[in-house]
Design an enzyme around this catalytic site. Structure first.
Site, short mmCIF file in Angstrom:
data_model
loop_
_atom_site.label_atom_id
_atom_site.label_comp_id
_atom_site.label_asym_id
_atom_site.label_seq_id
_atom_site.Cartn_x
_atom_site.Cartn_y
_atom_site.Cartn_z
N GLU A 253 0.88 -1.07 0.02
CA GLU A 253 -0.10 -0.02 0.01
C GLU A 253 1.02 1.09 0.09
O GLU A 253 1.36 1.51 1.20
CB GLU A 253 -0.90 -0.07 1.23
CG GLU A 253 -2.09 -1.06 1.25
CD GLU A 253 -2.73 -1.10 0.24
OE1 GLU A 253 -3.17 0.05 -0.35
OE2 GLU A 253 -3.82 -2.13 0.05
N CYS A 287 -2.62 8.97 2.66
CA CYS A 287 -2.34 8.33 1.49
C CYS A 287 -3.57 8.85 0.20
O CYS A 287 -3.51 8.68 -1.01
CB CYS A 287 -2.10 6.82 1.11
SG CYS A 287 -3.46 5.82 2.05
#
Length: 499
Positions: A253, A287
């Site tokens: 990720e 993010c």
């Protein structure tokens, strides 16, 4: 409540947190919170060995029984939500609502995993051979290594740990060295749940405190079947090949450079709210932060003016004070990276609104900033680079195809959004020829994913999926089984052998 009392309420003895070499600091004021002892590489290897031994026992328990441990952990989180949420705010700099929200996310994934523990099913597949049954079964994988980042210091671990535990795996966690206290608190709460559970094997959840050298032990150890790593693209480029070299699995990720497209038909009231939270929430350190705004030229002037007013009214300051919307950047390096990105934007012809440091008279060593709006003439290389700070680049478009092309023309592919009331645009955006991201939203922003859906992205985001949907399969191994209950031995594809 002072920090020692807060740690005590979470099951940590403050006396043990002042004799280490790793200094935990709060971005709120830059002051040290504790001195945490770091593990050595040999200690890390020993922890992995304990986890592997625990896995060999844990995998034999029925999955619903494993789910009971996760249920008990969820109860501990509920009981300590306020305290752990406050610690998240203190150590990561999140505003109070986001700190509490992150712990709620942990509770939610525990609930999801408990239900999942009774749904780890495979398929029965029609066999071409008479008297045969073919099926797919899923089995525990092994030790799962989790490397997490500072911006979600507890939730990302829980996404992985809750699923891994019900899937029959053991977990070894290396948190960011910037947020060790929240990790220690989670481990203490898990230990309480394990004590209530009764027969959880020692080593089922291990915690490794340290910097790069400790992470390398986790990445390189062949007993770690899966490494789930959250962080920068640079980090992923190192972790992925190293795990692959030993034929392990990676769940990555990584970076995001998320865009919101605002069409001429958009509800601008809705869009302003979605953009504001996406761009300045967590001080731009998510993010899924909105980093690019691609707005139709017909509504661009009005939207930018409204955003400037909204930015000017957003309160910046101590994250635990009521009314604060923007807390501090994590450290000086984050501030320097933001200023370098803004300088690059100016050099490329960008017009910058905001982006200055806010000097807090009580906290001169902290790094508070005004979120920046940057009107750009084009999508330059600087715009294509993710800067982990509250910078929103504004680009204009005329044609919807051009907007989608801009949206997709970056190396990252995590989250994306479109504000429109045009059904054709909405359907196109979520189609195969629309957004190329792992998350594509319509009339909500890029940030704030629910745990029920699989979370992750494409391209340089890494391709991993965590949390909901069928993400659980990453934590298990698949076997295809064929059972012959006939008295014959027919071969597949009609092959005749030895007749």
């Amino acid at each position: 409540m002072n920090i020692d009392d807060l740690l005590q309420s979470l099951g940590l003895a403050p006396a043990t947190l002042h004799d280490g070499t790793l200094i935990a600091r709060s971005p709120i004021d830059g002051a040290p919170l504790a001195r945490v002892r770091e593990h050595t590489p040999d200690e890390a290897a020993a922890a992995i060995a304990r986890a592997h031994a625990a896995f060999l026992t844990w995998r034999t328990l029925p999955a619903p029984r494993r789910g009971e441990l996760v249920r008990l952990f969820g109860e501990e989180l509920r009981a300590h939500k306020a305290a752990l949420g406050r610690l998240v705010s203190i150590e990561a700099g999140k505003i109070a609502a986001e700190g509490a929200g992150e712990v709620q996310e942990m509770i939610d994934i525990c609930d999801f995993a408990v239900g999942l523990s009774r749904q780890l099913y495979g398929l029965t597949i029609a066999s071409e051979r008479p008297g045969h049954r073919m099926m797919e079964t899923w089995h525990p994988l092994g030790v799962v290594g989790v490397i997490s980042a500072f911006n979600f210091p507890v939730a990302v671990w829980s996404w992985n740990a809750a699923l891994a535990l019900v899937c029959g795996d053991a977990v070894v966690w290396k948190p960011s060295e910037k947020t060790p206290l929240t990790a220690l608190a989670c481990q203490a709460l898990f230990a309480r749940a394990a004590a209530r559970f009764g027969d959880a094997p020692a080593g089922l959840s291990e915690l490794l405190i340290g910097a790069r050298a400790i992470g390398e032990v986790l990445v390189d150890d062949p007993r770690v079947a899966l490494v789930s790593a959250t962080g920068s693209t640079r980090m992923g480029r190192e972790v992925g090949p190293r795990v692959a070299a030993r034929f392990g699995r990676s769940l990555l990720e990584l970076g995001g450079n998320n865009a919101i497209i605002v069409a001429p038909s958009a509800d601008l009231d809705l869009a302003v709210r979605g953009i504001l939270f996406g761009a300045i929430g967590t001080a731009g350190q998510r993010c899924t932060t909105t980093r690019r705004l691609i707005v139709h030229e017909a509504v661009a002037d009005e939207l930018v003016a409204r955003l400037q007013r909204a930015y000017a009214s957003a309160r910046i300051g101590h994250p635990l004070e009521a009314g604060t919307l923007v807390g501090p950047l994590i450290d000086a390096a984050a501030f320097d990276a933001m200023q370098a990105a803004l300088a690059s934007a100016r050099a490329d012809g960008g017009r910058v609104f905001g982006g200055e440091r806010v000097l807090h008279e009580r906290f001169p060593d902290a790094h508070y900033v005004t979120p920046a709006l940057v009107e750009m003439p084009a999508q330059t290389p600087g715009v294509c680079h993710e800067t982990f700070a509250p910078i929103l680049y504004v680009l204009r478009y005329r044609d919807f195809d051009a907007a989608i092309e801009l949206q997709n023309d970056v190396p990252q592919g995590l989250s994306s959004a479109l504000f429109t009331t045009d059904l054709r645009e909405a359907e196109r955006f979520v189609s195969a020829t629309g957004s190329d991201c792992g998350i594509a939203n319509v009339n909500i922003g890029t940030s704030g994913a629910e745990i029920g859906g699989a979370f992750g992205g494409e391209k340089e985001t890494g391709g991993g999926r965590e949390s909901g949907s069928d993400a659980w399969r990453a934590y298990m191994r698949r076997a295809t089984n064929t059972i012959n209950y006939s008295r014959e031995l027919p071969l597949a594809q009609g092959i005749s052998f030895g007749d």
